[in-house]
Design an enzyme around this catalytic site. Structure first.
Site, PDB file in Angstrom:
ATOM      1  N   LYS A  14       0.822  -1.216   0.000  1.00 45.19           N
ATOM      2  CA  LYS A  14       0.000   0.000   0.000  1.00 45.19           C
ATOM      3  C   LYS A  14       0.860   1.272   0.000  1.00 45.19           C
ATOM      4  O   LYS A  14       0.598   2.185  -0.768  1.00 45.19           O
ATOM      5  CB  LYS A  14      -0.906   0.058   1.245  1.00 45.19           C
ATOM      6  CG  LYS A  14      -1.926  -1.039   1.347  1.00 45.19           C
ATOM      7  CD  LYS A  14      -2.904  -0.758   2.471  1.00 45.19           C
ATOM      8  CE  LYS A  14      -2.281  -0.759   3.864  1.00 45.19           C
ATOM      9  NZ  LYS A  14      -1.817  -2.072   4.327  1.00 45.19           N
ATOM     10  N   ARG A  89      -9.601   1.384   9.027  1.00 47.84           N
ATOM     11  CA  ARG A  89      -9.250   0.002   9.360  1.00 47.84           C
ATOM     12  C   ARG A  89     -10.348  -0.702  10.146  1.00 47.84           C
ATOM     13  O   ARG A  89     -10.208  -1.894  10.431  1.00 47.84           O
ATOM     14  CB  ARG A  89      -7.967  -0.020  10.176  1.00 47.84           C
ATOM     15  CG  ARG A  89      -6.720  -0.374   9.368  1.00 47.84           C
ATOM     16  CD  ARG A  89      -5.557  -0.210  10.304  1.00 47.84           C
ATOM     17  NE  ARG A  89      -4.399  -0.989  10.004  1.00 47.84           N
ATOM     18  CZ  ARG A  89      -3.288  -0.499   9.466  1.00 47.84           C
ATOM     19  NH1 ARG A  89      -3.211   0.743   9.085  1.00 47.84           N
ATOM     20  NH2 ARG A  89      -2.232  -1.281   9.307  1.00 47.84           N
ATOM     21  N   ARG A 128      11.004  -6.639   4.581  1.00 49.22           N
ATOM     22  CA  ARG A 128      10.965  -5.242   5.033  1.00 49.22           C
ATOM     23  C   ARG A 128      11.574  -5.117   6.429  1.00 49.22           C
ATOM     24  O   ARG A 128      12.225  -4.128   6.743  1.00 49.22           O
ATOM     25  CB  ARG A 128       9.519  -4.755   5.037  1.00 49.22           C
ATOM     26  CG  ARG A 128       9.392  -3.276   5.355  1.00 49.22           C
ATOM     27  CD  ARG A 128       7.993  -2.772   5.127  1.00 49.22           C
ATOM     28  NE  ARG A 128       7.095  -3.141   6.205  1.00 49.22           N
ATOM     29  CZ  ARG A 128       5.776  -2.947   6.166  1.00 49.22           C
ATOM     30  NH1 ARG A 128       5.210  -2.412   5.108  1.00 49.22           N
ATOM     31  NH2 ARG A 128       5.015  -3.293   7.178  1.00 49.22           N
ATOM     32  N   ARG A 134      11.523  -2.096  11.184  1.00 46.43           N
ATOM     33  CA  ARG A 134      10.310  -1.681  11.895  1.00 46.43           C
ATOM     34  C   ARG A 134      10.056  -2.604  13.069  1.00 46.43           C
ATOM     35  O   ARG A 134      10.125  -3.827  12.931  1.00 46.43           O
ATOM     36  CB  ARG A 134       9.104  -1.732  10.932  1.00 46.43           C
ATOM     37  CG  ARG A 134       8.731  -0.392  10.393  1.00 46.43           C
ATOM     38  CD  ARG A 134       7.612  -0.492   9.414  1.00 46.43           C
ATOM     39  NE  ARG A 134       6.355  -0.940   9.986  1.00 46.43           N
ATOM     40  CZ  ARG A 134       5.188  -0.790   9.383  1.00 46.43           C
ATOM     41  NH1 ARG A 134       5.127  -0.191   8.207  1.00 46.43           N
ATOM     42  NH2 ARG A 134       4.078  -1.232   9.929  1.00 46.43           N
ATOM     43  N   ARG A 145      -0.762  -8.950  13.333  1.00 48.96           N
ATOM     44  CA  ARG A 145      -1.283  -7.884  12.459  1.00 48.96           C
ATOM     45  C   ARG A 145      -2.153  -8.473  11.362  1.00 48.96           C
ATOM     46  O   ARG A 145      -3.172  -7.887  10.975  1.00 48.96           O
ATOM     47  CB  ARG A 145      -0.126  -7.071  11.876  1.00 48.96           C
ATOM     48  CG  ARG A 145       0.465  -6.127  12.925  1.00 48.96           C
ATOM     49  CD  ARG A 145       1.804  -5.572  12.512  1.00 48.96           C
ATOM     50  NE  ARG A 145       1.745  -4.856  11.264  1.00 48.96           N
ATOM     51  CZ  ARG A 145       2.765  -4.782  10.417  1.00 48.96           C
ATOM     52  NH1 ARG A 145       3.897  -5.384  10.668  1.00 48.96           N
ATOM     53  NH2 ARG A 145       2.632  -4.092   9.308  1.00 48.96           N
TER      54      ARG A 145
HETATM   55  P1  AMP Z   1       0.728   0.614   8.878  1.00 42.34           P
HETATM   56  O1  AMP Z   1       1.982   1.384   8.596  1.00 42.34           O
HETATM   57  O2  AMP Z   1      -0.453   1.134   8.102  1.00 42.34           O
HETATM   58  O3  AMP Z   1       0.916  -0.870   8.734  1.00 42.34           O
HETATM   59  O4  AMP Z   1       0.378   0.888  10.408  1.00 42.34           O
HETATM   60  C1  AMP Z   1       1.248   0.489  11.463  1.00 42.34           C
HETATM   61  C2  AMP Z   1       0.482   0.388  12.757  1.00 42.34           C
HETATM   62  O5  AMP Z   1      -0.092   1.658  13.095  1.00 42.34           O
HETATM   63  C3  AMP Z   1      -0.718  -0.566  12.721  1.00 42.34           C
HETATM   64  O6  AMP Z   1      -0.330  -1.909  12.962  1.00 42.34           O
HETATM   65  C4  AMP Z   1      -1.570  -0.011  13.856  1.00 42.34           C
HETATM   66  O7  AMP Z   1      -1.067  -0.358  15.116  1.00 42.34           O
HETATM   67  C5  AMP Z   1      -1.382   1.488  13.690  1.00 42.34           C
HETATM   68  N1  AMP Z   1      -2.383   2.066  12.756  1.00 42.34           N
HETATM   69  C6  AMP Z   1      -2.169   2.624  11.550  1.00 42.34           C
HETATM   70  N2  AMP Z   1      -3.308   3.030  10.971  1.00 42.34           N
HETATM   71  C7  AMP Z   1      -4.297   2.700  11.839  1.00 42.34           C
HETATM   72  C8  AMP Z   1      -5.720   2.817  11.819  1.00 42.34           C
HETATM   73  N3  AMP Z   1      -6.355   3.359  10.763  1.00 42.34           N
HETATM   74  N4  AMP Z   1      -6.418   2.353  12.888  1.00 42.34           N
HETATM   75  C9  AMP Z   1      -5.795   1.816  13.959  1.00 42.34           C
HETATM   76  N5  AMP Z   1      -4.471   1.654  14.033  1.00 42.34           N
HETATM   77  C10 AMP Z   1      -3.712   2.086  12.996  1.00 42.34           C
END
Ligand code: AMP
Length: 196
Positions: A14, A89, A128, A134, A145
């Site tokens: 994404k 989400r 990654r 990360r 996740r």
């Molecule tokens: P991502 O980079 O989109 O994979 O986000 C990393 C982490 O940030 C996720 O595993 C969640 O813990 C948190 N996070 C990001 N976006 C959201 C969202 N829309 N709702 C809840 N938690 C989020």
């Protein structure tokens, strides 16, 4: 204005696609994950609130995420549109998001779903982890996740399908191939809209 949500499981690509799409169509890229990671890096109040949740691979509470989205939309609007990456989400986020965008007369036009096989997802995430380091890209947290994604986020596909906003797309292959596919979908949408 063109408002896009890029949708897909963790590791579906994404972020990479969103950056390219934002550049090509002059859209503002809003990544909630990125906002949280920056807050953690800069040790802000927000960062302190979300660090443990993110490190466990859980979701940050809806209210917090929605407030961040409102702030980002209102502060970064360039008049051309947005690409949302990692948001919404949950159902509650999607519901509030719909209202937020409707109130501003800028509805979401396209929800682009990147489909990638599970094996490929795990491969990409572990890779990654090596490259970016990360803290939520370890094998155990990745598994959590993915489970959270299936339970909380995947059902949103039906929500957007029912609103005729969902565009399915093959997310397998290299970055350039996936990019071309996403541009085709977006270009077709623009042509269709202009002809209406
Ligand atoms: P991502 O980079 O989109 O994979 O986000 C990393 C982490 O940030 C996720 O595993 C969640 O813990 C948190 N996070 C990001 N976006 C959201 C969202 N829309 N709702 C809840 N938690 C989020």
């Amino acid at each position: 204005m063109l408002n896009i949500v890029i949708f897909g499981s963790p590791g579906a690509g994404k972020g990479t696609q969103a950056i390219n799409i934002a550049q090509k169509y002059n859209l503002v890229h809003i990544s909630t994950g990125e906002i949280f990671r920056n807050a953690i890096k800069n040790c802000t109040e927000l960062g302190k609130q979300v660090k443990e949740i993110i490190d466990r691979g859980e979701l940050v509470p809806d209210e917090l995420v929605v407030n961040i989205i409102i702030e980002a939309i209102d502060n970064r609007n360039n008049g051309k549109g947005f690409i949302f990456d990692g948001f919404p989400r949950t159902f509650e986020q999607a519901r509030q998001f719909g209202q937020i965008m409707d109130n501003r007369h800028m509805p979401v036009n396209i929800v682009l779903h990147l489909n990638v096989d599970d094996n490929e997802i795990i491969k990409r995430l572990l890779n990654r982890a090596k490259l970016d380091g990360r803290s939520d890209d370890t094998a155990e947290i990745i598994e959590n996740r993915l489970q959270v994604y299936r339970k909380e986020t995947e059902p949103l596909l039906d929500f957007y399908k029912g609103r005729n906003k969902l565009y399915e797309m093959d997310g397998m292959g290299n970055i350039e191939e996936v990019c071309i596919r996403s541009y085709q979908i977006i270009d077709n949408y623009i042509i269709k809209k202009n002809n209406q």
